[in-house]
Scaffold this motif. Structure first.
Motif, PDB file in Angstrom:
ATOM      1  N   ARG A  37      83.276 -28.246  27.646  1.00 32.45           N
ATOM      2  CA  ARG A  37      84.530 -28.937  27.348  1.00 32.45           C
ATOM      3  C   ARG A  37      84.354 -30.450  27.205  1.00 32.45           C
ATOM      4  O   ARG A  37      85.168 -31.109  26.565  1.00 32.45           O
ATOM      5  CB  ARG A  37      85.565 -28.644  28.448  1.00 32.45           C
ATOM      6  CG  ARG A  37      86.156 -27.232  28.392  1.00 32.45           C
ATOM      7  CD  ARG A  37      87.164 -27.088  27.261  1.00 32.45           C
ATOM      8  NE  ARG A  37      87.648 -25.729  27.119  1.00 32.45           N
ATOM      9  CZ  ARG A  37      88.712 -25.245  27.768  1.00 32.45           C
ATOM     10  NH1 ARG A  37      89.379 -26.015  28.620  1.00 32.45           N
ATOM     11  NH2 ARG A  37      89.097 -24.006  27.566  1.00 32.45           N
ATOM     12  N   THR A  38      83.319 -30.998  27.791  1.00 34.85           N
ATOM     13  CA  THR A  38      83.172 -32.457  27.790  1.00 34.85           C
ATOM     14  C   THR A  38      81.991 -32.958  26.966  1.00 34.85           C
ATOM     15  O   THR A  38      81.831 -34.172  26.808  1.00 34.85           O
ATOM     16  CB  THR A  38      83.028 -32.991  29.228  1.00 34.85           C
ATOM     17  OG1 THR A  38      81.844 -32.436  29.819  1.00 34.85           O
ATOM     18  CG2 THR A  38      84.231 -32.615  30.077  1.00 34.85           C
ATOM     19  N   GLY A  39      81.168 -32.062  26.450  1.00 27.41           N
ATOM     20  CA  GLY A  39      79.999 -32.481  25.696  1.00 27.41           C
ATOM     21  C   GLY A  39      80.049 -32.024  24.255  1.00 27.41           C
ATOM     22  O   GLY A  39      81.113 -31.743  23.703  1.00 27.41           O
ATOM     23  N   LEU A  40      78.902 -31.949  23.651  1.00 29.68           N
ATOM     24  CA  LEU A  40      78.753 -31.386  22.310  1.00 29.68           C
ATOM     25  C   LEU A  40      77.840 -30.178  22.450  1.00 29.68           C
ATOM     26  O   LEU A  40      76.630 -30.263  22.310  1.00 29.68           O
ATOM     27  CB  LEU A  40      78.154 -32.425  21.359  1.00 29.68           C
ATOM     28  CG  LEU A  40      79.041 -33.634  21.048  1.00 29.68           C
ATOM     29  CD1 LEU A  40      78.250 -34.700  20.304  1.00 29.68           C
ATOM     30  CD2 LEU A  40      80.263 -33.216  20.245  1.00 29.68           C
ATOM     31  N   GLY A  41      78.430 -29.053  22.783  1.00 27.81           N
ATOM     32  CA  GLY A  41      77.663 -27.856  23.074  1.00 27.81           C
ATOM     33  C   GLY A  41      77.302 -27.792  24.551  1.00 27.81           C
ATOM     34  O   GLY A  41      77.088 -28.812  25.203  1.00 27.81           O
ATOM     35  N   ALA A  42      77.256 -26.574  25.083  1.00 29.62           N
ATOM     36  CA  ALA A  42      76.897 -26.374  26.495  1.00 29.62           C
ATOM     37  C   ALA A  42      75.375 -26.388  26.627  1.00 29.62           C
ATOM     38  O   ALA A  42      74.732 -25.345  26.787  1.00 29.62           O
ATOM     39  CB  ALA A  42      77.474 -25.053  27.003  1.00 29.62           C
ATOM     40  N   LEU A  78      73.798 -36.038  17.263  1.00 31.03           N
ATOM     41  CA  LEU A  78      72.698 -35.086  17.456  1.00 31.03           C
ATOM     42  C   LEU A  78      71.714 -35.549  18.516  1.00 31.03           C
ATOM     43  O   LEU A  78      71.115 -34.719  19.215  1.00 31.03           O
ATOM     44  CB  LEU A  78      71.957 -34.875  16.137  1.00 31.03           C
ATOM     45  CG  LEU A  78      72.617 -33.952  15.115  1.00 31.03           C
ATOM     46  CD1 LEU A  78      71.902 -34.058  13.776  1.00 31.03           C
ATOM     47  CD2 LEU A  78      72.615 -32.500  15.604  1.00 31.03           C
ATOM     48  N   THR A  79      71.537 -36.835  18.661  1.00 28.27           N
ATOM     49  CA  THR A  79      70.460 -37.342  19.514  1.00 28.27           C
ATOM     50  C   THR A  79      70.931 -38.047  20.778  1.00 28.27           C
ATOM     51  O   THR A  79      70.120 -38.331  21.659  1.00 28.27           O
ATOM     52  CB  THR A  79      69.574 -38.325  18.720  1.00 28.27           C
ATOM     53  OG1 THR A  79      70.387 -39.427  18.259  1.00 28.27           O
ATOM     54  CG2 THR A  79      68.942 -37.635  17.511  1.00 28.27           C
ATOM     55  N   ILE A  88      77.354 -29.372  15.210  1.00 30.35           N
ATOM     56  CA  ILE A  88      76.440 -30.244  15.954  1.00 30.35           C
ATOM     57  C   ILE A  88      76.179 -29.697  17.352  1.00 30.35           C
ATOM     58  O   ILE A  88      75.052 -29.735  17.850  1.00 30.35           O
ATOM     59  CB  ILE A  88      77.000 -31.672  15.996  1.00 30.35           C
ATOM     60  CG1 ILE A  88      77.052 -32.238  14.573  1.00 30.35           C
ATOM     61  CG2 ILE A  88      76.164 -32.565  16.909  1.00 30.35           C
ATOM     62  CD1 ILE A  88      77.683 -33.594  14.455  1.00 30.35           C
ATOM     63  N   GLY A  89      77.226 -29.165  17.983  1.00 30.22           N
ATOM     64  CA  GLY A  89      77.051 -28.613  19.323  1.00 30.22           C
ATOM     65  C   GLY A  89      76.078 -27.457  19.369  1.00 30.22           C
ATOM     66  O   GLY A  89      75.238 -27.365  20.275  1.00 30.22           O
ATOM     67  N   THR A  90      76.156 -26.560  18.390  1.00 32.26           N
ATOM     68  CA  THR A  90      75.225 -25.429  18.352  1.00 32.26           C
ATOM     69  C   THR A  90      73.807 -25.916  18.123  1.00 32.26           C
ATOM     70  O   THR A  90      72.849 -25.401  18.729  1.00 32.26           O
ATOM     71  CB  THR A  90      75.634 -24.436  17.248  1.00 32.26           C
ATOM     72  OG1 THR A  90      76.990 -24.034  17.450  1.00 32.26           O
ATOM     73  CG2 THR A  90      74.744 -23.197  17.275  1.00 32.26           C
ATOM     74  N   ALA A  91      73.647 -26.921  17.264  1.00 28.87           N
ATOM     75  CA  ALA A  91      72.318 -27.478  17.007  1.00 28.87           C
ATOM     76  C   ALA A  91      71.735 -28.117  18.266  1.00 28.87           C
ATOM     77  O   ALA A  91      70.522 -28.036  18.510  1.00 28.87           O
ATOM     78  CB  ALA A  91      72.387 -28.501  15.876  1.00 28.87           C
ATOM     79  N   ARG A  92      72.579 -28.743  19.080  1.00 32.52           N
ATOM     80  CA  ARG A  92      72.097 -29.358  20.323  1.00 32.52           C
ATOM     81  C   ARG A  92      71.763 -28.300  21.375  1.00 32.52           C
ATOM     82  O   ARG A  92      70.871 -28.491  22.202  1.00 32.52           O
ATOM     83  CB  ARG A  92      73.156 -30.325  20.868  1.00 32.52           C
ATOM     84  CG  ARG A  92      73.277 -31.626  20.088  1.00 32.52           C
ATOM     85  CD  ARG A  92      74.373 -32.515  20.681  1.00 32.52           C
ATOM     86  NE  ARG A  92      74.046 -32.930  22.046  1.00 32.52           N
ATOM     87  CZ  ARG A  92      73.533 -34.100  22.381  1.00 32.52           C
ATOM     88  NH1 ARG A  92      73.284 -35.009  21.443  1.00 32.52           N
ATOM     89  NH2 ARG A  92      73.293 -34.403  23.636  1.00 32.52           N
ATOM     90  N   CYS A 122      80.684 -29.689   7.791  1.00 27.62           N
ATOM     91  CA  CYS A 122      81.875 -30.207   8.463  1.00 27.62           C
ATOM     92  C   CYS A 122      83.001 -30.438   7.465  1.00 27.62           C
ATOM     93  O   CYS A 122      84.177 -30.158   7.752  1.00 27.62           O
ATOM     94  CB  CYS A 122      81.554 -31.498   9.216  1.00 27.62           C
ATOM     95  SG  CYS A 122      80.541 -31.254  10.702  1.00 27.62           S
ATOM     96  N   ARG A 123      82.642 -30.921   6.272  1.00 19.94           N
ATOM     97  CA  ARG A 123      83.658 -31.134   5.232  1.00 19.94           C
ATOM     98  C   ARG A 123      84.285 -29.809   4.811  1.00 19.94           C
ATOM     99  O   ARG A 123      85.515 -29.694   4.708  1.00 19.94           O
ATOM    100  CB  ARG A 123      83.030 -31.836   4.021  1.00 19.94           C
ATOM    101  CG  ARG A 123      84.016 -32.121   2.890  1.00 19.94           C
ATOM    102  CD  ARG A 123      83.315 -32.723   1.683  1.00 19.94           C
ATOM    103  NE  ARG A 123      82.318 -31.814   1.124  1.00 19.94           N
ATOM    104  CZ  ARG A 123      82.601 -30.778   0.336  1.00 19.94           C
ATOM    105  NH1 ARG A 123      83.882 -30.515   0.010  1.00 19.94           N
ATOM    106  NH2 ARG A 123      81.653 -30.005  -0.141  1.00 19.94           N
ATOM    107  N   LEU A 124      83.453 -28.797   4.573  1.00 26.29           N
ATOM    108  CA  LEU A 124      83.953 -27.482   4.177  1.00 26.29           C
ATOM    109  C   LEU A 124      84.834 -26.869   5.260  1.00 26.29           C
ATOM    110  O   LEU A 124      85.775 -26.123   4.969  1.00 26.29           O
ATOM    111  CB  LEU A 124      82.792 -26.543   3.865  1.00 26.29           C
ATOM    112  CG  LEU A 124      81.980 -26.838   2.602  1.00 26.29           C
ATOM    113  CD1 LEU A 124      80.768 -25.917   2.511  1.00 26.29           C
ATOM    114  CD2 LEU A 124      82.858 -26.694   1.354  1.00 26.29           C
ATOM    115  N   LEU A 125      84.531 -27.207   6.504  1.00 24.17           N
ATOM    116  CA  LEU A 125      85.297 -26.665   7.631  1.00 24.17           C
ATOM    117  C   LEU A 125      86.518 -27.510   7.963  1.00 24.17           C
ATOM    118  O   LEU A 125      87.272 -27.188   8.879  1.00 24.17           O
ATOM    119  CB  LEU A 125      84.395 -26.531   8.862  1.00 24.17           C
ATOM    120  CG  LEU A 125      83.273 -25.494   8.742  1.00 24.17           C
ATOM    121  CD1 LEU A 125      82.340 -25.570   9.934  1.00 24.17           C
ATOM    122  CD2 LEU A 125      83.858 -24.090   8.608  1.00 24.17           C
ATOM    123  N   GLY A 126      86.704 -28.625   7.233  1.00 24.80           N
ATOM    124  CA  GLY A 126      87.932 -29.400   7.382  1.00 24.80           C
ATOM    125  C   GLY A 126      87.862 -30.641   8.222  1.00 24.80           C
ATOM    126  O   GLY A 126      88.904 -31.218   8.557  1.00 24.80           O
TER     127      GLY A 126
END
Length: 429
Positions: free
Chosen positions: A15-20, A94-95, A313-317, A333-337
């Motif tokens: 809930r607080t990051g970009l991916g668990a 990402l980093t 990005i979260g899944t990639a992290r 991200c654009r395609l997803l809105g």
């Protein structure tokens, strides 16, 4: 709650990051709730990536205001540099070692919207991003005052055109409707009074910096939200900050972003009073939210739809699959809105269930299927490095609720992870 169990640490990080991210989850597992929340709210510093070279205001603004050829040239420069700025933020997300700061910067970017397409000024949007970062978990009153003086915002909402000869109400209207008290709590006369107070606030044509032109300010008595005086722009902001609805609407937004898809007025009204009482201390508000019963309640888990940024990005992290290029991530991200630095309108992204449609769900699943493709035999070498834990823990890590689809019959961690990524429950946190 005593010491955080694994699934609770996953919930806080998701809930607080970009991916668990596994490392962050293990960092918090076994800590007290208060200690874990403090760890999130007081992260170690993480340096910003160098910003790409951006054309300064002075070179773009004259082109935007003169002949059509110059305006077309300005548009081309802004679009090219806008893509570079978008890529910069994606790479930062990402980093970064402080994903919570990125998440809060994105939260404020959606509250105080500005876009490349309207401003044609990527350099100003970068400066605005830095402003949002400085106040990401700071003080909302200071952030509001900063945004009222922000050159990108003044260009985006035509505030720099609000002069004695040509009054412009755009900024004043959105200040009331979107940034503070909301519809139903002001009249048209209040919009006009606010616009009058902000006359003369603008952008220096030579530097692109905020400036107040006293000769363009309309002085004199006016009535705003029941108060009468010779108001300045700062007076208007102070009146709005003192209004209960400003804190209430902000707390509702925080609830939707971090707790669930349906605010509880009995709780949010108390939080709003505390927020006003603290002088709009966002960190104190978030400390209350993250230590609250609603935040940890099991019935509120799996109720927040992942934004495109969180999903891509979260899944990639989280997982060590080969990453898409930055350009491909931006396009996804654009395609997803959700196009960074380019919200659809001044209201920003609606978010929540609006992230999901028949079309976007297909794109989401196609991305996750592509990401997790390859040989699923655990005995074959793979770039995907998974923790050696029981299947039950992998499920708790990747899904906030029980899987909605049957799990694979054939054993294997890679096969299980792919199935979990493609489960509808992976779309929420």
């Amino acid at each position: 709650m005593g010491l955080l169990a694994f699934k609770d640490a996953v919930h806080l990080v998701a809930r607080t990051g970009l991916g668990a991210e596994w490392a962050a989850v293990k960092q918090l597992e076994g800590r007290t709730q208060q200690a874990a929340v403090a760890w999130v709210l007081h992260p170690a510093a993480s340096a910003l990536k160098p910003v790409p070279r951006l054309t300064p205001w002075l070179k773009l603004e004259p082109m935007r205001l003169n002949d059509m050829k110059s305006r077309n040239s300005a548009w081309s420069i802004s679009q090219r540099e806008g893509k570079l700025l978008q890529a910069w933020w994606v790479e930062q997300m990402l980093t970064t070692r402080t994903p919570f700061v990125e998440r809060m910067t994105l939260f404020w970017h959606n509250h105080f919207t500005s876009s490349i397409q309207k401003t044609l000024q990527p350099s100003l949007l970068y400066q605005q991003n830095l402003l949002l970062r400085r106040h990401a978990v700071g003080n909302f009153a200071e952030l509001l005052r900063g945004m009222a003086r922000d050159p990108a915002m003044l260009v985006y909402l035509d505030g720099y055109q609000n002069t004695k000869e040509q009054p412009n109400e755009n900024f004043a209207r959105e200040l009331l409707e979107l940034f503070t008290i909301g519809r139903g709590h002001y009249r048209e006369s209040d919009v006009k009074a606010a616009a009058k107070a902000f006359t003369g606030w603008g952008v220096d044509n030579d530097t692109g910096k905020f400036i107040i032109r006293a000769d363009q300010h309309v002085a004199g008595q006016s009535t705003f939200l029941g108060k009468t005086g010779d108001f300045s722009g700062d007076d208007i902001l102070n009146i709005l900050l003192a209004h209960p609805r400003t804190a209430e609407r902000l707390v509702d937004k925080i609830w939707l972003a971090f707790v669930s898809n349906r605010p509880d007025p009995a709780v949010t009204s108390v939080w709003a009073q505390q927020l006003r009482g603290s002088g709009y201390d966002i960190q104190k508000l978030l400390e209350t939210v993250f230590n609250s019963e609603p935040f940890w309640a099991l019935h509120n888990r799996g109720t927040v739809v992942k934004s495109p940024v969180e999903l891509v990005i979260g899944t990639a992290r989280m997982l060590s699959y080969p990453r898409e290029s930055t350009e491909e991530m931006l396009n996804l991200c654009r395609l997803l809105g959700q196009e960074l630095f380019d919200p659809p309108n001044v209201k920003g992204w609606t978010g929540g269930e609006y992230w999901i449609s028949t079309q976007t769900l297909l794109v989401r699943n196609a991305y996750l299927a592509k990401l997790s493709r390859g040989n699923l035999d655990d005995s074959v070498a793979s770039p995907l490095k998974l923790p050696r834990v029981p299947d039950e823990q992998l499920i708790e890590w990747l899904l906030p609720v029980k899987p909605l689809k049957p799990l694979p019959v054939t054993p294997g961690a890679r096969r299980l992870v792919r199935a979990l990524l493609l489960d509808p429950a992976f779309q929420v946190s």
